[in-house]
Design a protein around this motif. Structure first.
Motif, PDB file in Angstrom:
ATOM      1  N   ILE A 160      44.716   2.321  21.761  1.00 27.93           N
ATOM      2  CA  ILE A 160      43.511   3.067  22.126  1.00 27.93           C
ATOM      3  C   ILE A 160      42.266   2.209  21.900  1.00 27.93           C
ATOM      4  CG2 ILE A 160      42.123   5.110  21.633  1.00 27.93           C
ATOM      5  CD1 ILE A 160      44.729   5.733  23.029  1.00 27.93           C
ATOM      6  N   ILE A 161      42.212   1.515  20.780  1.00 24.19           N
ATOM      7  CA  ILE A 161      41.048   0.679  20.482  1.00 24.19           C
ATOM      8  C   ILE A 161      40.905  -0.431  21.511  1.00 24.19           C
ATOM      9  CG2 ILE A 161      40.059  -0.919  18.809  1.00 24.19           C
ATOM     10  CD1 ILE A 161      39.814   1.974  17.996  1.00 24.19           C
ATOM     11  N   ALA A 162      42.034  -1.062  21.878  1.00 19.11           N
ATOM     12  CA  ALA A 162      41.976  -2.137  22.872  1.00 19.11           C
ATOM     13  C   ALA A 162      41.533  -1.594  24.231  1.00 19.11           C
ATOM     14  CB  ALA A 162      43.342  -2.807  22.985  1.00 19.11           C
ATOM     15  N   THR A 163      41.987  -0.415  24.573  1.00 14.30           N
ATOM     16  CA  THR A 163      41.601   0.176  25.856  1.00 14.30           C
ATOM     17  C   THR A 163      40.114   0.516  25.869  1.00 14.30           C
ATOM     18  OG1 THR A 163      43.828   1.117  26.079  1.00 14.30           O
ATOM     19  CG2 THR A 163      42.106   2.014  27.487  1.00 14.30           C
ATOM     20  N   ILE A 164      39.633   1.103  24.776  1.00 13.04           N
ATOM     21  CA  ILE A 164      38.208   1.426  24.703  1.00 13.04           C
ATOM     22  C   ILE A 164      37.366   0.162  24.748  1.00 13.04           C
ATOM     23  CG2 ILE A 164      36.407   2.367  23.187  1.00 13.04           C
ATOM     24  CD1 ILE A 164      38.376   4.496  22.312  1.00 13.04           C
ATOM     25  N   ALA A 165      37.791  -0.871  24.040  1.00 18.25           N
ATOM     26  CA  ALA A 165      37.050  -2.136  24.047  1.00 18.25           C
ATOM     27  C   ALA A 165      37.030  -2.748  25.446  1.00 18.25           C
ATOM     28  CB  ALA A 165      37.667  -3.103  23.039  1.00 18.25           C
ATOM     29  N   LYS A 166      38.115  -2.593  26.182  1.00 19.31           N
ATOM     30  CA  LYS A 166      38.174  -3.152  27.530  1.00 19.31           C
ATOM     31  C   LYS A 166      37.156  -2.505  28.456  1.00 19.31           C
ATOM     32  CE  LYS A 166      41.419  -1.810  30.303  1.00 19.31           C
ATOM     33  NZ  LYS A 166      42.739  -1.564  30.976  1.00 19.31           N
ATOM     34  N   THR A 207      34.394  -0.850  27.460  1.00 18.91           N
ATOM     35  CA  THR A 207      33.059  -0.727  26.865  1.00 18.91           C
ATOM     36  C   THR A 207      31.956  -1.360  27.716  1.00 18.91           C
ATOM     37  OG1 THR A 207      33.865  -0.480  24.587  1.00 18.91           O
ATOM     38  CG2 THR A 207      31.639  -1.352  24.865  1.00 18.91           C
ATOM     39  N   PRO A 208      32.132  -2.568  28.279  1.00 20.42           N
ATOM     40  CA  PRO A 208      31.057  -3.109  29.131  1.00 20.42           C
ATOM     41  C   PRO A 208      30.705  -2.214  30.309  1.00 20.42           C
ATOM     42  CG  PRO A 208      32.617  -4.838  28.548  1.00 20.42           C
ATOM     43  CD  PRO A 208      33.219  -3.552  28.092  1.00 20.42           C
ATOM     44  N   LEU A 209      31.698  -1.581  30.921  1.00 16.53           N
ATOM     45  CA  LEU A 209      31.411  -0.675  32.030  1.00 16.53           C
ATOM     46  C   LEU A 209      30.662   0.560  31.533  1.00 16.53           C
ATOM     47  CD1 LEU A 209      31.789   0.058  35.027  1.00 16.53           C
ATOM     48  CD2 LEU A 209      33.964   1.137  34.401  1.00 16.53           C
ATOM     49  N   LEU A 210      31.080   1.088  30.382  1.00 18.63           N
ATOM     50  CA  LEU A 210      30.375   2.237  29.816  1.00 18.63           C
ATOM     51  C   LEU A 210      28.942   1.874  29.432  1.00 18.63           C
ATOM     52  CD1 LEU A 210      33.033   3.973  27.511  1.00 18.63           C
ATOM     53  CD2 LEU A 210      32.025   4.864  29.609  1.00 18.63           C
ATOM     54  N   ALA A 211      28.755   0.642  28.975  1.00 19.08           N
ATOM     55  CA  ALA A 211      27.407   0.205  28.598  1.00 19.08           C
ATOM     56  C   ALA A 211      26.483   0.189  29.808  1.00 19.08           C
ATOM     57  CB  ALA A 211      27.464  -1.177  27.946  1.00 19.08           C
ATOM     58  N   ARG A 212      26.988  -0.251  30.969  1.00 18.56           N
ATOM     59  CA  ARG A 212      26.164  -0.233  32.183  1.00 18.56           C
ATOM     60  C   ARG A 212      25.831   1.202  32.588  1.00 18.56           C
ATOM     61  NH1 ARG A 212      29.658  -4.547  33.772  1.00 18.56           N
ATOM     62  NH2 ARG A 212      30.916  -3.156  35.076  1.00 18.56           N
ATOM     63  N   GLY A 213      26.795   2.110  32.460  1.00 19.94           N
ATOM     64  CA  GLY A 213      26.516   3.504  32.776  1.00 19.94           C
ATOM     65  C   GLY A 213      25.532   4.117  31.805  1.00 19.94           C
ATOM     66  N   PHE A 214      25.657   3.784  30.523  1.00 13.63           N
ATOM     67  CA  PHE A 214      24.731   4.315  29.525  1.00 13.63           C
ATOM     68  C   PHE A 214      23.329   3.762  29.744  1.00 13.63           C
ATOM     69  CE2 PHE A 214      22.855   4.388  25.218  1.00 13.63           C
ATOM     70  CZ  PHE A 214      22.952   5.758  24.969  1.00 13.63           C
ATOM     71  N   ALA A 215      23.239   2.507  30.175  1.00 11.20           N
ATOM     72  CA  ALA A 215      21.926   1.934  30.485  1.00 11.20           C
ATOM     73  C   ALA A 215      21.254   2.694  31.624  1.00 11.20           C
ATOM     74  CB  ALA A 215      22.078   0.457  30.851  1.00 11.20           C
ATOM     75  N   LEU A 216      22.044   3.156  32.584  1.00 16.19           N
ATOM     76  CA  LEU A 216      21.476   3.966  33.665  1.00 16.19           C
ATOM     77  C   LEU A 216      20.969   5.303  33.131  1.00 16.19           C
ATOM     78  CD1 LEU A 216      20.865   4.344  36.646  1.00 16.19           C
ATOM     79  CD2 LEU A 216      23.205   5.163  36.975  1.00 16.19           C
ATOM     80  N   ASN A 217      21.708   5.901  32.182  1.00 11.80           N
ATOM     81  CA  ASN A 217      21.220   7.134  31.548  1.00 11.80           C
ATOM     82  C   ASN A 217      19.860   6.913  30.888  1.00 11.80           C
ATOM     83  OD1 ASN A 217      24.415   7.544  31.387  1.00 11.80           O
ATOM     84  ND2 ASN A 217      23.458   9.541  31.273  1.00 11.80           N
ATOM     85  N   ILE A 218      19.730   5.812  30.167  1.00 15.35           N
ATOM     86  CA  ILE A 218      18.475   5.533  29.469  1.00 15.35           C
ATOM     87  C   ILE A 218      17.364   5.250  30.474  1.00 15.35           C
ATOM     88  CG2 ILE A 218      17.353   4.060  27.766  1.00 15.35           C
ATOM     89  CD1 ILE A 218      19.609   5.922  26.741  1.00 15.35           C
TER      90      ILE A 218
END
Length: 280
Positions: free
Chosen positions: A58-64, A66-77
Motif C-alpha cells: 500500500i505504501i509503495a502504491t501511494i508513493a507511486k 503521489t506526484p499525480l496527486l500533488a498536481r491535482g492538489f495544486a489545482l485545488n489550491i
C-alpha cells in the motif's frame, strides 16, 4: 428574621463551561491531528493485511501515485486562490453597495448577496459549467475556457456574497461617532470610508476572511462532480486504475491528510488574529 438576613438559603453557584474537566488531556487541535494520523496508519496496516501475495504494498502504491496527486492538489489550491481573489474583489464592491445611500443600489446589492449566499455551492457549479461558453472570442482569436476556470467562477460567487456580508457587518460595527466626526471635519462620504472606516474594518474582517478561505479550500473537491481533474477526481481515477478495493480507505485518508495539513495552519492563524484584533 427576614429573608434578606438569612444565610441558610440554597444558592446557585455560577457555572462555567471552562471549568468542566476535559475528557481528552490533549488540546483539540492536537487531538484531531493525532486521530487523523492514527486512522491513516491503521487503514494502511489493515489494507496491507488484505493485500495478496505478489501485489505491491500500500505504501509503495501511494508513493507511486503521489506526484499525480500533488498536481491535482495544486489545482485545488490554485482554484481556491483565484476564487478567493475574484470573490473578495467583487464582494468588496457588493458590500459597499449594501451600505449605499442610494436605495436602488442598496436593495439590488442586498438581493444579489442573499441569493448567492443562500444558494448551494454545487448548484452554482453546475450552472456555471452549463451556462458559460467553452471558449470566448478576444479579437481575432478564440480563448478556451476549461472546466477548472468555469468552476473557479462558480466557487467565487458564494465567496463574493459572504465577503459582501463581512464588509457590511464590519462597516456597521464602527461606532457612529466616527462618521459624525469625519462629517464635522468636512470629509465626504467616500473620504470617510477610505480614510477612516475601511482601515478599521480590515482588522475586523481579516479573521473571518481567512476562515472563509479555509472553507473554500475544503470545498474545491466539489468540482470533481462537474468533471474537473483535481485531487479528488485523480484519487478516483487511481482507484479505478489499480482495481484494488483495499486501497480505497488509505488513499482517501491520505488525501484528507493533505487538506488538513494545508488548512490547519490557516485555522490556527485565524484564532491568533481573532485574539489579537478582538474588539474590546
Amino acid at each position: 428574621m427576614s429573608v434578606a438576613g438569612r444565610t441558610d438559603l440554597a444558592v446557585l453557584k455560577p457555572f462555567r463551561l471552562g471549568a468542566m474537566p476535559s475528557v481528552f488531556p490533549l488540546p483539540l487541535h492536537t487531538r484531531h491531528a493525532i486521530i487523523l494520523i492514527v486512522a491513516f496508519v491503521l487503514s494502511v496496516g489493515i489494507a496491507e493485511a488484505q493485500t495478496g501475495p505478489g501485489t505491491p504494498s500500500i505504501i509503495a502504491t501511494i508513493a507511486k501515485w503521489t506526484p499525480l496527486l500533488a498536481r491535482g492538489f495544486a489545482l485545488n489550491i490554485a482554484m481556491s486562490f483565484l476564487a478567493m481573489a475574484i470573490g473578495t474583489l467583487f464582494g468588496l464592491a457588493l458590500g459597499l453597495g449594501q451600505i449605499s445611500l442610494i436605495r436602488p443600489v442598496r436593495g439590488s446589492s442586498w438581493l444579489v448577496t442573499q441569493f448567492f449566499r443562500n444558494s448551494p455551492w454545487l448548484v452554482l457549479l453546475f450552472y456555471c459549467m452549463l451556462l458559460l461558453p467553452f471558449e470566448v472570442r478576444l479579437g481575432d482569436s478564440l480563448v478556451p475556457l476549461p472546466g477548472w476556470v468555469k468552476s473557479t467562477v462558480g466557487l467565487s460567487l458564494p465567496v463574493m456574497a459572504n465577503v459582501s456580508e463581512l464588509v457590511r457587518g464590519a462597516v456597521q460595527s464602527i461606532p457612529s461617532g466616527q462618521w459624525e466626526t469625519a462629517e464635522a471635519l468636512a470629509f465626504t462620504r467616500l473620504q470617510t470610508l477610505r480614510l477612516v472606516i475601511l482601515p478599521q474594518c480590515v482588522k475586523r474582517m481579516t479573521p473571518p476572511w481567512m476562515n472563509l478561505y479555509a472553507i473554500l479550500t475544503v470545498a474545491t473537491p466539489l468540482t470533481s462532480v462537474v468533471g474537473v481533474s483535481e485531487a479528488m477526481t485523480l484519487t478516483s481515477d487511481i482507484l479505478s486504475s489499480e482495481g484494488r478495493t483495499e486501497l480505497l480507505v488509505p488513499l482517501y485518508l491520505y488525501l484528507l491528510l493533505w487538506f488538513f495539513l494545508y488548512c490547519y495552519p490557516i485555522a490556527r492563524a485565524t484564532a491568533v488574529l481573532e485574539r489579537r484584533f478582538q474588539v474590546r
